[in-house]
Design a protein around this motif. Structure first.
Motif, short mmCIF file in Angstrom:
data_model
loop_
_atom_site.label_atom_id
_atom_site.label_comp_id
_atom_site.label_asym_id
_atom_site.label_seq_id
_atom_site.Cartn_x
_atom_site.Cartn_y
_atom_site.Cartn_z
N TYR A 314 0.81 -1.22 0.00
CA TYR A 314 0.00 0.00 0.00
C TYR A 314 0.84 1.27 0.00
O TYR A 314 1.99 1.28 0.49
N ARG A 315 0.26 2.34 -0.51
CA ARG A 315 0.87 3.66 -0.42
C ARG A 315 0.51 4.24 0.95
O ARG A 315 -0.66 4.52 1.23
N LEU A 316 1.52 4.41 1.79
CA LEU A 316 1.31 4.93 3.13
C LEU A 316 1.50 6.43 3.14
O LEU A 316 2.28 6.98 2.35
N ASP A 317 0.81 7.09 4.04
CA ASP A 317 0.93 8.53 4.20
C ASP A 317 2.32 8.86 4.74
O ASP A 317 2.70 8.37 5.80
N GLY A 318 3.05 9.68 4.02
CA GLY A 318 4.41 10.01 4.44
C GLY A 318 4.49 10.69 5.78
O GLY A 318 5.49 10.57 6.50
N GLY A 319 3.44 11.42 6.15
CA GLY A 319 3.45 12.11 7.43
C GLY A 319 2.97 11.27 8.58
O GLY A 319 3.22 11.60 9.74
N ASN A 320 2.27 10.19 8.27
CA ASN A 320 1.72 9.31 9.31
C ASN A 320 1.53 7.94 8.70
O ASN A 320 0.51 7.66 8.07
N ARG A 321 2.50 7.06 8.89
CA ARG A 321 2.48 5.76 8.22
C ARG A 321 1.44 4.80 8.79
O ARG A 321 1.30 3.68 8.31
N ALA A 322 0.71 5.25 9.80
CA ALA A 322 -0.43 4.48 10.27
C ALA A 322 -1.67 4.72 9.41
O ALA A 322 -2.69 4.08 9.60
N ARG A 323 -1.54 5.66 8.46
CA ARG A 323 -2.63 5.99 7.55
C ARG A 323 -2.21 5.70 6.12
O ARG A 323 -1.03 5.51 5.82
N TYR A 324 -3.21 5.69 5.21
CA TYR A 324 -2.96 5.38 3.81
C TYR A 324 -3.18 6.62 2.94
O TYR A 324 -4.04 7.45 3.23
N THR A 325 -2.40 6.73 1.88
CA THR A 325 -2.69 7.71 0.85
C THR A 325 -3.88 7.19 0.05
O THR A 325 -3.82 6.08 -0.49
N ASP A 326 -4.93 7.97 0.00
CA ASP A 326 -6.18 7.49 -0.59
C ASP A 326 -6.54 8.30 -1.83
O ASP A 326 -7.11 9.38 -1.73
N TYR A 327 -6.17 7.77 -3.02
CA TYR A 327 -6.55 8.40 -4.28
C TYR A 327 -7.85 7.81 -4.83
O TYR A 327 -8.29 8.18 -5.92
N THR A 328 -8.44 6.87 -4.09
CA THR A 328 -9.55 6.11 -4.63
C THR A 328 -10.88 6.40 -3.95
O THR A 328 -11.93 6.04 -4.48
N GLY A 329 -10.84 7.03 -2.79
CA GLY A 329 -12.06 7.23 -2.02
C GLY A 329 -12.53 5.98 -1.32
O GLY A 329 -13.62 5.95 -0.74
N CYS A 330 -11.71 4.94 -1.33
CA CYS A 330 -12.08 3.66 -0.73
C CYS A 330 -11.16 3.28 0.43
O CYS A 330 -11.19 2.14 0.89
N GLY A 331 -10.33 4.20 0.87
CA GLY A 331 -9.54 3.97 2.07
C GLY A 331 -8.08 3.67 1.85
O GLY A 331 -7.25 3.96 2.71
N ASN A 332 -7.73 3.06 0.73
CA ASN A 332 -6.32 2.74 0.47
C ASN A 332 -6.03 2.81 -1.02
O ASN A 332 -6.95 2.90 -1.84
#
Length: 724
Positions: A314-332
């Motif tokens: 998965y693409r993780l959020d660079g500022g908080n790797r407990a979260r995902y970068t969401d380009y899909t509107g579906c969470g990950n």
């Protein structure tokens, strides 16, 4: 960090350590591969500390086997005596530190991303989640065993008798796509046996194939058939994911669409469906969802990828790797920048072409796959790999050219050999027929293949997949019946779904008995279908639009696995079906209506001054510059000269076709139009009119050049007649 893999607490399995009979095996191919005497298991995980292969007896007893071999980040082993039908999964050990992107948890049974078949339902339980249910950012993993609640992979060997079948390779210019849901197509079909309704076998039943053939479509575009599960928030509301854009297994046909069982039989049933459709001359295109998975955001379940290698898939959020970068509107968002993930995608695509014989793919939210860092990159590894792949590059490739991220709307920007769902086509045609004062300039581009979008990079008109409706939104009957969505059944207080639909209810909201309103609604549907099927490019018809299907105003029926979504074969608008059939056949019989090259607008030698494409104002003259920028103009004539077709047949001979004049009037009141005379035509045959329920005009159909009163909101199609 917490690493529990050496704790040794396995109440349902064997102890860890070398297992008698477990052989080293090989790292390739990934997945479970039976060789006639045993099965090789191979799983990629870059960060795992250990991997357990979990085999299940028929009674559900679990046996765990530590994979001691790892090669290039692939954990592997071969189990002699294990063969087709074996249910299996994995438990992956390693660190659990969400803020570092690590979510390993051996208490969670994980589905093999390369599983060829999946068995078992996803059952809502707190054990599905890798974190304690009430504490999503806990540094301590949840220790409930998820095995009783999750699907399992099935070892498959299917030497299917293809009998010479192969992908059809129908040309784009001959293609008419029918977007359809496997279950929705036949769940209510009276001529399909009850035990086959809503299945792959139901879609392959003669009753449904006969409908496709009589309608004249050449390809079915199936809503997702990769194995999917329902989101926990839907299960909590007593709903399920009907559309299927929530993929869990990229190699497995969805088990819920199988009439034969889910122990691997669904693979055979899917192949049989493809073979039967091919035998009828119908291609099979799959709507595929490689942009995200069913595991959702950071609070979602741990079912496969998240537990195998969260930071790898998965693409993780660079500022908080407990979260995902969401380009899909579906969470990950799957990270196709990584070789292993890109390899998964390509292996899946090749599998569906080589092993399942499908003819192409429509990529959901394809812009998300093309992002290198943040922007959509035309030169991304994804495009490069697809373009050079000797298998995937040869089938039909359709992009949904947008995602929900910044800069994600990329209509017209995908490179060759891609085609695209043309969202601008949909918006323009809806605007024109809903009465918006948008003029005819943009409409002219959409009618003739959208050269403004696709010509500059060498693509052809068939790069434009033209559509007015799709699974997402109102069906066509509702587009002319409702201006406001009615999505309360989805359980989200009507907040979901598109609120700006570029539509018009013909003066009354919802159902009515007013005969004038009903007549107008029927004509508006015919206008939309006629515009679609007379446009250059590749038309896509949404299943049920030809039948008059309604969703009762629901424009986001993704979670409605019921009569809202299923085709109602007992409520067919027979006139509309006859109209659509007439229209499709007219298109297929006329090469000039489905050009393979863009029009030039040049004079044709030896014709006395006609052009391959000409535009006429209501007064009979060709459109002026002022006309093109007149936003109040709602009437246009499109002249297509069949002597100007620029492509040749397979023998190299120039194609010559009849010439046609399309008169389109979107205004509410009658208008006088001047049909051009020589050299354009000596007369005209009216072959289709949206005034009439079936499109067939009354005799006589010959019309002389000159003035003619055209009713409001109407399309006429004339075949040009010339004296010998």
């Amino acid at each position: 960090m917490t690493d529990n893999y050496r704790a040794g607490h396995h109440p349902h399995g064997h102890a860890h350590g070398p297992v008698p009979g477990l052989l080293p095996g090989t790292p390739a191919p990934l997945g479970a591969t039976w060789d006639g005497r045993g099965t090789n298991f191979a799983l990629w995980s870059a960060g795992a500390a250990a991997v357990d292969l979990c085999l299940f007896d028929a009674d559900g007893t679990e046996h765990r086997h530590r994979l001691e071999e790892t090669t290039h980040q692939v954990w592997h082993g071969r189990m002699p005596g294990v063969g087709p039908g074996q249910h299996y999964g994995y438990r992956v050990h390693g660190g659990y530190d969400p803020f570092s992107g690590l979510r390993y948890n051996p208490h969670k049974l994980l589905l093999d991303p390369y599983a060829r078949a999946v068995d078992g339902e996803l059952r809502l339980h707190t054990a599905l989640f890798g974190h304690p249910y009430e504490t999503v950012d806990s540094a301590v993993p949840d220790e409930q065993d998820s095995a009783p609640y999750v699907p399992r992979g099935v070892v498959v060997h299917d030497p299917f008798p293809w009998d010479g079948d192969r992908p059809l390779r129908r040309s784009w210019s001959d293609t008419v796509i029918y977007e359809v849901h496997v279950k929705g197509a036949t769940a209510r079909h009276p001529d399909v046996p009850p035990h086959l309704r809503g299945t792959y076998a139901g879609l392959a039943h003669p009753a449904f194939i006969d409908h496709l053939l009589s309608l004249g479509v050449t390809a079915v575009e199936l809503l997702p058939v990769h194995h999917f599960v329902s989101e926990p928030h839907l299960l909590r509301r007593g709903l399920t994911n009907f559309w299927g854009y929530n993929t869990l297994g990229y190699f497995a046909p969805h088990a819920g669409f199988s009439s034969a069982g889910s122990g691997g039989q669904q693979v055979t049933e899917f192949k049989t469906m493809v073979r039967e459709l091919h035998a009828a001359g119908i291609e099979v295109i799959l709507d595929v969802v490689y942009n995200h998975t069913a595991e959702g955001d950071h609070s979602g379940p741990t079912l496969s990828f998240r537990g195998i290698d969260n930071a790898g898939y998965y693409r993780l959020d660079g500022g908080n790797r407990a979260r995902y970068t969401d380009y899909t509107g579906c969470g990950n968002t799957l990270d196709v920048r990584r070789p292993a993930v890109l390899g998964l995608l390509m292996d899946s695509l090749r599998y569906w072409v080589t092993e399942m014989h499908v003819d192409g793919f429509r990529f959901d939210l394809a812009s998300a796959l093309a992002r290198s860092m943040h922007d959509v990159d035309r030169l991304s590894a994804f495009f490069d790999v697809v373009h050079q792949d000797p298998v995937v590059s040869q089938v039909k490739l359709i992009a949904e050219p947008w995602d929900v991220g910044e800069g994600g709307y990329q209509v017209g920007n995908f490179p060759p050999p891609w085609t695209e769902w043309n969202g601008k086509y949909r918006d323009t045609v809806r605007d024109v027929w809903s009465g918006a004062k948008v003029g005819v300039r943009d409409l002219a581009y959409r009618l003739t293949g959208s050269s403004d979008l696709y010509r500059s990079d060498g693509r052809r008109p068939f790069a434009s997949i033209n559509f007015v409706t799709a699974h997402d939104g109102f069906p066509m009957a509702d587009l002319v019946t409702y201006e406001h969505k009615l999505n309360e059944a989805n359980g989200e207080d009507n907040r979901d779904g598109e609120s700006h639909n570029r539509n018009w209810n013909c003066g009354v909201e919802g159902p009515t008995d007013d005969p004038d309103v009903l007549e107008l609604r029927g004509r508006q549907v015919r206008n939309l279908l006629t515009t679609l099927l007379l446009s250059t490019g590749v038309p896509m018809v949404t299943a049920g639009d030809e039948l008059g299907r309604t969703q009762g105003g629901n424009n986001n029926a993704y979670c409605q696995d019921n009569e809202i979504s299923w085709l109602d074969w007992d409520a067919v608008d027979s006139d509309l079906l006859a109209f659509t059939t007439r229209l499709v056949r007219l298109r297929r019989a006329a090469p000039v209506l489905r050009q393979e090259a863009f029009f030039e607008g040049h004079e044709l030698p030896g014709t006395g001054g006609t052009r391959d494409l000409a535009w006429f104002a209501p007064g009979g003259g060709q459109l002026s510059t002022g006309d093109w920028f007149d936003t109040g103009l709602q009437t246009i004539g499109m002249y297509l000269d069949g002597r100007g077709i620029r492509h040749r047949d397979e023998h190299g001979h120039p194609l010559v076709d009849d010439s046609y004049l399309v008169q389109l009037h979107a205004g509410p009141d009658p208008v006088t139009v001047e049909l051009p005379g020589p050299p354009w035509a000596d007369g005209y045959e009216l072959v289709l009119s949206t005034e009439y329920p079936t499109g067939a005009p009354p005799e006589p159909t010959f019309v002389a050049p000159g003035p003619l009163v055209m009713p409001g909101r109407c399309v006429w199609l004339f075949r040009v007649e010339r004296r010998p």
